[in-house]
Write a protein that holds these residues in place. Structure first.
Motif, PDB file in Angstrom:
ATOM      1  N   VAL A 130       1.400   6.664  -1.838  1.00 21.06           N
ATOM      2  CA  VAL A 130       1.407   6.134  -3.207  1.00 21.06           C
ATOM      3  C   VAL A 130       0.069   5.478  -3.517  1.00 21.06           C
ATOM      4  O   VAL A 130      -0.664   5.060  -2.617  1.00 21.06           O
ATOM      5  N   LYS A 131      -0.241   5.410  -4.803  1.00 20.75           N
ATOM      6  CA  LYS A 131      -1.304   4.532  -5.280  1.00 20.75           C
ATOM      7  C   LYS A 131      -0.617   3.225  -5.649  1.00 20.75           C
ATOM      8  O   LYS A 131       0.119   3.154  -6.633  1.00 20.75           O
ATOM      9  N   LYS A 132      -0.862   2.206  -4.862  1.00 19.28           N
ATOM     10  CA  LYS A 132      -0.059   0.983  -4.971  1.00 19.28           C
ATOM     11  C   LYS A 132      -0.157   0.333  -6.358  1.00 19.28           C
ATOM     12  O   LYS A 132       0.826  -0.221  -6.850  1.00 19.28           O
ATOM     13  N   TYR A 133      -1.301   0.437  -6.984  1.00 24.06           N
ATOM     14  CA  TYR A 133      -1.461  -0.210  -8.291  1.00 24.06           C
ATOM     15  C   TYR A 133      -0.569   0.412  -9.361  1.00 24.06           C
ATOM     16  O   TYR A 133      -0.251  -0.224 -10.363  1.00 24.06           O
ATOM     17  N   GLN A 134      -0.130   1.660  -9.156  1.00 18.17           N
ATOM     18  CA  GLN A 134       0.721   2.315 -10.155  1.00 18.17           C
ATOM     19  C   GLN A 134       2.124   1.713 -10.212  1.00 18.17           C
ATOM     20  O   GLN A 134       2.855   1.957 -11.173  1.00 18.17           O
ATOM     21  N   TRP A 135       2.503   0.941  -9.197  1.00 17.46           N
ATOM     22  CA  TRP A 135       3.873   0.436  -9.121  1.00 17.46           C
ATOM     23  C   TRP A 135       4.027  -0.952  -9.711  1.00 17.46           C
ATOM     24  O   TRP A 135       5.111  -1.533  -9.659  1.00 17.46           O
ATOM     25  N   THR A 136       2.987  -1.508 -10.286  1.00 13.34           N
ATOM     26  CA  THR A 136       3.088  -2.809 -10.936  1.00 13.34           C
ATOM     27  C   THR A 136       3.445  -2.635 -12.416  1.00 13.34           C
ATOM     28  O   THR A 136       3.158  -1.598 -13.020  1.00 13.34           O
ATOM     29  N   LEU A 176      -8.405 -12.562 -16.492  1.00 11.42           N
ATOM     30  CA  LEU A 176      -8.798 -13.190 -15.231  1.00 11.42           C
ATOM     31  C   LEU A 176      -9.117 -12.160 -14.144  1.00 11.42           C
ATOM     32  O   LEU A 176      -9.110 -12.482 -12.959  1.00 11.42           O
ATOM     33  N   SER A 177      -9.401 -10.937 -14.535  1.00 13.26           N
ATOM     34  CA  SER A 177      -9.524  -9.827 -13.576  1.00 13.26           C
ATOM     35  C   SER A 177     -10.960  -9.431 -13.272  1.00 13.26           C
ATOM     36  O   SER A 177     -11.209  -8.339 -12.781  1.00 13.26           O
ATOM     37  N   ARG A 178     -11.914 -10.309 -13.548  1.00 14.56           N
ATOM     38  CA  ARG A 178     -13.316  -9.936 -13.341  1.00 14.56           C
ATOM     39  C   ARG A 178     -13.567  -9.495 -11.896  1.00 14.56           C
ATOM     40  O   ARG A 178     -14.152  -8.444 -11.644  1.00 14.56           O
ATOM     41  N   LYS A 179     -13.132 -10.294 -10.910  1.00  8.21           N
ATOM     42  CA  LYS A 179     -13.339  -9.926  -9.508  1.00  8.21           C
ATOM     43  C   LYS A 179     -12.445  -8.760  -9.101  1.00  8.21           C
ATOM     44  O   LYS A 179     -12.859  -7.872  -8.351  1.00  8.21           O
ATOM     45  N   LEU A 180     -11.231  -8.766  -9.608  1.00  5.79           N
ATOM     46  CA  LEU A 180     -10.292  -7.699  -9.262  1.00  5.79           C
ATOM     47  C   LEU A 180     -10.808  -6.335  -9.696  1.00  5.79           C
ATOM     48  O   LEU A 180     -10.657  -5.345  -8.968  1.00  5.79           O
ATOM     49  N   MET A 181     -11.450  -6.283 -10.859  1.00  4.58           N
ATOM     50  CA  MET A 181     -11.919  -5.006 -11.395  1.00  4.58           C
ATOM     51  C   MET A 181     -13.082  -4.425 -10.605  1.00  4.58           C
ATOM     52  O   MET A 181     -13.415  -3.260 -10.759  1.00  4.58           O
ATOM     53  N   ASP A 182     -13.693  -5.235  -9.756  1.00 12.01           N
ATOM     54  CA  ASP A 182     -14.783  -4.745  -8.923  1.00 12.01           C
ATOM     55  C   ASP A 182     -14.287  -4.138  -7.616  1.00 12.01           C
ATOM     56  O   ASP A 182     -15.061  -3.549  -6.865  1.00 12.01           O
ATOM     57  N   LYS A 183     -12.987  -4.274  -7.316  1.00 11.68           N
ATOM     58  CA  LYS A 183     -12.430  -3.720  -6.081  1.00 11.68           C
ATOM     59  C   LYS A 183     -12.219  -2.214  -6.209  1.00 11.68           C
ATOM     60  O   LYS A 183     -12.089  -1.679  -7.314  1.00 11.68           O
ATOM     61  N   SER A 184     -12.136  -1.544  -5.066  1.00  9.81           N
ATOM     62  CA  SER A 184     -11.780  -0.127  -5.087  1.00  9.81           C
ATOM     63  C   SER A 184     -10.312   0.016  -5.467  1.00  9.81           C
ATOM     64  O   SER A 184      -9.523  -0.926  -5.307  1.00  9.81           O
ATOM     65  N   ALA A 185      -9.945   1.170  -5.974  1.00 11.17           N
ATOM     66  CA  ALA A 185      -8.556   1.401  -6.381  1.00 11.17           C
ATOM     67  C   ALA A 185      -7.598   1.187  -5.213  1.00 11.17           C
ATOM     68  O   ALA A 185      -6.475   0.718  -5.398  1.00 11.17           O
ATOM     69  N   GLU A 190      -2.707  -4.898  -2.781  1.00 15.31           N
ATOM     70  CA  GLU A 190      -2.440  -4.744  -1.359  1.00 15.31           C
ATOM     71  C   GLU A 190      -0.944  -4.525  -1.124  1.00 15.31           C
ATOM     72  O   GLU A 190      -0.106  -4.897  -1.962  1.00 15.31           O
ATOM     73  N   GLY A 191      -0.615  -3.946   0.010  1.00 19.28           N
ATOM     74  CA  GLY A 191       0.778  -3.654   0.305  1.00 19.28           C
ATOM     75  C   GLY A 191       1.687  -4.872   0.230  1.00 19.28           C
ATOM     76  O   GLY A 191       2.801  -4.806  -0.289  1.00 19.28           O
ATOM     77  N   GLU A 192       1.208  -6.022   0.740  1.00 11.47           N
ATOM     78  CA  GLU A 192       2.040  -7.221   0.733  1.00 11.47           C
ATOM     79  C   GLU A 192       2.188  -7.837  -0.658  1.00 11.47           C
ATOM     80  O   GLU A 192       2.985  -8.753  -0.849  1.00 11.47           O
ATOM     81  N   GLN A 193       1.402  -7.339  -1.624  1.00 10.64           N
ATOM     82  CA  GLN A 193       1.555  -7.813  -2.997  1.00 10.64           C
ATOM     83  C   GLN A 193       2.651  -7.065  -3.759  1.00 10.64           C
ATOM     84  O   GLN A 193       3.004  -7.451  -4.872  1.00 10.64           O
ATOM     85  N   LEU A 194       3.187  -6.034  -3.163  1.00 11.27           N
ATOM     86  CA  LEU A 194       4.240  -5.258  -3.820  1.00 11.27           C
ATOM     87  C   LEU A 194       5.584  -5.974  -3.656  1.00 11.27           C
ATOM     88  O   LEU A 194       6.520  -5.465  -3.045  1.00 11.27           O
ATOM     89  N   LYS A 195       5.656  -7.163  -4.200  1.00 12.63           N
ATOM     90  CA  LYS A 195       6.860  -7.983  -4.147  1.00 12.63           C
ATOM     91  C   LYS A 195       7.576  -7.894  -5.494  1.00 12.63           C
ATOM     92  O   LYS A 195       6.973  -8.138  -6.545  1.00 12.63           O
ATOM     93  N   ILE A 196       8.842  -7.539  -5.444  1.00 13.48           N
ATOM     94  CA  ILE A 196       9.631  -7.335  -6.665  1.00 13.48           C
ATOM     95  C   ILE A 196      10.193  -8.667  -7.138  1.00 13.48           C
ATOM     96  O   ILE A 196      10.872  -9.370  -6.390  1.00 13.48           O
ATOM     97  N   LEU A 197       9.916  -8.989  -8.375  1.00 15.81           N
ATOM     98  CA  LEU A 197      10.417 -10.233  -8.960  1.00 15.81           C
ATOM     99  C   LEU A 197      11.906 -10.084  -9.273  1.00 15.81           C
ATOM    100  O   LEU A 197      12.309  -9.183 -10.007  1.00 15.81           O
ATOM    101  N   VAL A 198      12.730 -10.974  -8.699  1.00 14.00           N
ATOM    102  CA  VAL A 198      14.183 -10.831  -8.852  1.00 14.00           C
ATOM    103  C   VAL A 198      14.875 -12.029  -9.493  1.00 14.00           C
ATOM    104  O   VAL A 198      16.066 -11.953  -9.793  1.00 14.00           O
TER     105      VAL A 198
END
Length: 466
Positions: A130-136, A176-185, A190-198
């Motif tokens: 998967v492309k992890k960013y697609q799941w947010t 607030l994504s200035r630094k985030l937008m400089d990261k690679s896709a 990150e995998g540990e950020q794929l936490k589902i809000l419940v």
């Protein structure tokens, strides 16, 4: 003299277009029902039983198996094998269409529930490529099974009905994504950020993890489960988005899990439509392809081999020679999707050898990556047999490969079946946005896939080769 693809829409009549629309409508219903490999197995068996298929254990108990019989075997509630027994000896080989029912998704961890800053989360581990960013930020629903401490099995689905809540994974606001937008896709999420809000309501009079405890209270009141029960659970989070028509002309279908439930549906559609064949027909639906076909429910297990041996045993032919001959003499379509050419990303495909949207099912000689690494690479003799079978029924098909040389690649279950010395070739529906939370197919290619698999079942053994 030149090879040119045919566009399905321009080469079918009104009656066929009506048939195409009926198949598409039924497939959408299938996709909206068979949302996980467990649900797919259940739906496949339901449809098979309506057409007269019976559990293999009935045949084993009665010691009776005759031509025309329809049998199914269920593998741990996740895989299914359908057999239509032919009039010829099984040792002469079977016609097999093999697909997989698992799709990329997010799985809950064994200890999933946590709380941070008055928000409760389910922790996940992504399944498949998967492309992890697609799941947010997309709506998610949960499906799975869980056992209570006293052994009661619960099948739970949350979010697939309109009156049920859905879930999501947060993303960082653009401001607030200035630094985030400089990261690679690859690193944006990150995998540990794929936490589902419940949840976000705290349990009254609780100071330690009050929101988490409130979620546990809700789960206990509704299902009778406690946190420890999650250790036994299998829960999958998938997009809470129903499959439906796409495009102003309604020529496409958008939905989650086309890879590979479009081929699973087409194989099921085909085998349910054939009666009293000469050769034994097999519809094979396996799990775990997206993570390498490993495990007891993947194609790498011995489930299929063992099931064939059980069938041979019913008629007192359960010996190693009969089994080996039955498998080695069989012919297979590895029914898996391929990448459709996408004009938005021309640099990763080579146009002449890429499947085109709307030009029919794709016959893929080889998959793999780099120098065909991990590929089955079908031989010329078998490709000619398949081509002749398709031509006999006027199937509109095309060639396709999984991207340009050195652009990447992937694999299917083909190489595993080929280990039995079977003739195998990949053959499936072209897909746009493969492995994304929602994927896109052409109704025309779905229609062609259904026709191709039926043509294979009915004609692969005609013996056209000199």
């Amino acid at each position: 003299m030149e090879y040119k693809r045919k566009n399905v829409w321009l080469n079918i009549d009104d009656e066929q277009k009506n048939e195409l629309e009926e198949i598409s409508k039924d497939y959408i219903n299938f996709l909206n029902t068979a949302k996980t490999e467990r649900l797919a197995a259940k739906e496949i068996i339901r449809r098979a039983e309506e057409k007269g298929f019976v559990d293999i254990n009935e045949k084993i108990a009665s010691k009776s198996l005759k031509p025309g019989d329809k049998v199914y075997a269920l593998n741990k509630n996740k895989g299914v094998a359908l057999f239509v027994i032919g009039s010829e000896d099984m040792e002469n080989g079977m016609a097999i269409v093999g697909a997989h029912t698992d799709s990329p998704r997010l799985d809950l961890k064994p200890v999933p529930l946590s709380e941070d800053s008055n928000l409760a989360y389910f922790k996940t581990h992504y399944y498949g490529g998967v492309k992890k960013y697609q799941w947010t930020t997309i709506p998610l629903e949960l499906h799975g099974v869980i056992y209570t401490k006293d052994g009661e099995k619960l099948e739970i689905s949350i979010g697939d009905k309109d009156d049920e809540p859905v879930f999501t994974i947060s993303e960082l606001l653009i401001h607030l994504s200035r630094k985030l937008m400089d990261k690679s896709a690859r690193e944006v999420i990150e995998g540990e950020q794929l936490k589902i809000l419940v949840g976000s309501i705290p349990l009254k009079d609780e100071s330690d993890n009050p929101v988490k405890k409130n979620i546990l209270r809700i789960l206990n009141e509704k299902y009778g489960i406690i946190e420890e029960d999650f250790i036994t659970a299998e829960f999958e989070a998938i997009p809470a988005i129903k499959a439906r028509n796409a495009g102003l002309d309604s020529s496409m279908i958008i939905g989650h899990g086309h890879d590979d439930r479009v081929c699973s549906y087409s194989a099921l559609n085909a085998i349910l439509s054939v009666e009293n064949p000469k050769k034994t027909l097999v519809g094979l639906f396996v799990d775990k392809e997206e993570i390498g076909s490993t495990g007891a429910t993947g194609m790498g297990s011995h489930f299929f081999e063992n099931t064939v041996l059980e069938l041979l045993n019913i008629n007192d032919k359960a010996n190693i020679i009969s089994l080996k001959r039955t498998l080695a003499n069989s012919k297979v379509l590895s029914a898996d999707v391929t990448a459709a050419y996408d004009p938005n990303f021309k640099d990763v495909s080579e146009l002449d050898n890429s499947a085109q949207f709307g030009c029919g099912v794709a016959l893929t000689k080889y998959t793999g990556s780099g120098g065909k690494g991990g590929s089955n690479d079908a031989n010329a003799e078998y490709l000619q047999e398949v081509r002749a079978a398709f031509d006999k029924e006027d199937v509109i098909y095309q060639t396709g490969e999984l991207g340009a040389v050195d652009a990447g690649g992937g694999g299917t279950i083909a190489f595993i079946l080929a280990e039995y010395n079977m003739d195998v070739v990949d053959c499936g529906t072209p897909v746009v946005s493969m492995h994304a939370p929602t994927e896109l197919i052409s109704k025309a290619d779905l229609y062609s896939t259904c026709k191709a698999y039926k043509a294979f079942y009915e004609n692969i053994w005609q013996g056209w080769l000199n």
